[in-house]
Design a protein around this motif. Structure first.
Motif, mmCIF file in Angstrom:
data_model
loop_
_atom_site.group_PDB
_atom_site.id
_atom_site.type_symbol
_atom_site.label_atom_id
_atom_site.label_comp_id
_atom_site.label_asym_id
_atom_site.label_seq_id
_atom_site.Cartn_x
_atom_site.Cartn_y
_atom_site.Cartn_z
ATOM 1 N N ARG A 114 54.249 35.744 36.614
ATOM 2 C CA ARG A 114 54.598 34.545 37.386
ATOM 3 C C ARG A 114 55.856 34.739 38.234
ATOM 4 N N VAL A 115 56.736 35.665 37.832
ATOM 5 C CA VAL A 115 57.922 35.952 38.650
ATOM 6 C C VAL A 115 57.734 37.219 39.466
ATOM 7 N N GLY A 116 56.645 37.943 39.219
ATOM 8 C CA GLY A 116 56.335 39.121 40.017
ATOM 9 C C GLY A 116 57.140 40.355 39.668
ATOM 10 N N ILE A 117 58.014 40.264 38.642
ATOM 11 C CA ILE A 117 58.823 41.405 38.212
ATOM 12 C C ILE A 117 58.855 41.417 36.690
ATOM 13 N N SER B 110 46.241 34.253 38.971
ATOM 14 C CA SER B 110 45.012 34.927 38.566
ATOM 15 C C SER B 110 44.877 36.285 39.257
ATOM 16 N N LEU B 111 45.241 36.324 40.548
ATOM 17 C CA LEU B 111 45.201 37.585 41.286
ATOM 18 C C LEU B 111 46.238 38.583 40.757
ATOM 19 N N LEU B 112 47.425 38.066 40.427
ATOM 20 C CA LEU B 112 48.468 38.941 39.891
ATOM 21 C C LEU B 112 48.043 39.571 38.570
ATOM 22 N N ARG B 113 47.420 38.762 37.721
ATOM 23 C CA ARG B 113 46.946 39.280 36.435
ATOM 24 C C ARG B 113 45.890 40.369 36.652
ATOM 25 N N ALA B 114 44.964 40.098 37.613
ATOM 26 C CA ALA B 114 43.916 41.077 37.919
ATOM 27 C C ALA B 114 44.514 42.348 38.518
#
Length: 292
Positions: free
Chosen positions: A108-111, A173-177
């Motif tokens: 969620r924070v991308g890092i 969802s895209l980040l998790r994938a």
């Protein structure tokens, strides 16, 4: 002297002599004492003294034959009991002391979100028993702030808020994938970032950046567990340091959908924190790990 002691209400401490006197007083008035056997010859003692609601000073050292406690190192802390993340968390010991850093793979924070562990002796005791089988189920995150500014909220209609929630859910969802190696998700995220970059560039020439950016979380400085944060205030209340009488703000902040408890000295906060407004500041992130 720890620079974040002012965050918990010890802003008048200005010398090492004063700090030593304060630590001796706090150690004598400790609310909890805990021991862990590091090796055959070394037993580490932890003393914690509460100065406000789940806010205080943690001190570590050894006790000699005369039951005298010598402080080797210490840190101010603010504990949270609200679960912030259930993502995979790993823990690593710092090089010099029996202190630990936790790292969450938080999409969620991308890092990778790094925090200072607030229950090191519990972790050490469980790890000695369980080894690599030790399972961290969740993390409760908190933070101390050196300074903070209250920003007005970005005006949005209900339909805009709902659209933002849907967009954020799709992005998560895209980040998790993408973390699992989905090439299509990676391409989609890259395109989204490029589109967003162009959109922000067009708007920033005519608007203030804080009317564009709702929430942000990024590393700040050389310390890996310090960040710059902008997040929405969910709740805020005023507390007091029972020893100095200094006012402290206890602010529940939602940043990138992650709840944080932020504690900041009232003298270092610009503005009045109220639900719906935003908190901006530099924070030192701390956390409590929960185990299965």
């Amino acid at each position: 002297m720890h620079k974040y002691i002012s965050s918990i209400g010890f802003s008048k401490i200005s010398s090492e002599v004063q700090m030593k006197e304060l630590l001796e007083k706090l150690a004598a008035d400790a609310d909890s004492t805990r021991f862990v056997q590091l090796d055959r010859e070394t037993t580490l003692c932890e003393k914690k003294t509460i100065v406000s609601e789940d806010v205080g000073m943690a001190m570590y050292g050894e006790i000699d034959d005369r039951d005298h406690f010598t402080v080797d190192y210490y840190y101010p802390y603010a504990e949270s009991h609200v679960i912030s993340s259930k993502e995979y968390c790993s823990v690593q010991r710092h090089a010099e002391k029996e202190t630990y850093a936790g790292m969450i793979d938080e999409y969620r924070v991308g890092i990778s979100l790094i925090f200072y562990l607030l229950n090191p002796l519990e972790y050490r005791a469980l790890y000695d028993r369980e080894g690599n089988n030790l399972n961290i189920t969740s993390v409760c995150l908190s933070a101390l702030a050196l300074e903070g500014t209250i920003l007005l909220p970005v005006l949005k209609t209900e339909s805009q808020k709902e659209k933002a929630r849907v967009t954020e859910a799709e992005r998560n969802s895209l980040l998790r994938a993408a973390q699992e190696g989905d090439e299509q998700a990676i391409e989609s995220l890259t395109l989204d970032e490029f589109t967003m970059y162009n959109k922000v560039n067009r708007r920033v020439s005519q608007e203030d950046v804080y009317s564009i950016v709702d929430s942000t979380f990024m590393p700040s400085g050389l310390e890996s567990d310090q960040y710059q944060m902008i997040g929405e205030i969910h709740n805020a209340k005023l507390m007091k340091n029972r020893i100095t009488g200094e006012d402290l703000w206890d602010i529940q902040v939602i940043c990138n959908e992650i709840p944080f408890r932020v504690v900041v000295n009232d003298a270092d906060l610009l503005g009045e924190p109220e639900p719906g407004r935003r908190f901006k500041g530099r924070i030192w992130v701390q956390g409590i790990t929960n185990f299965s």
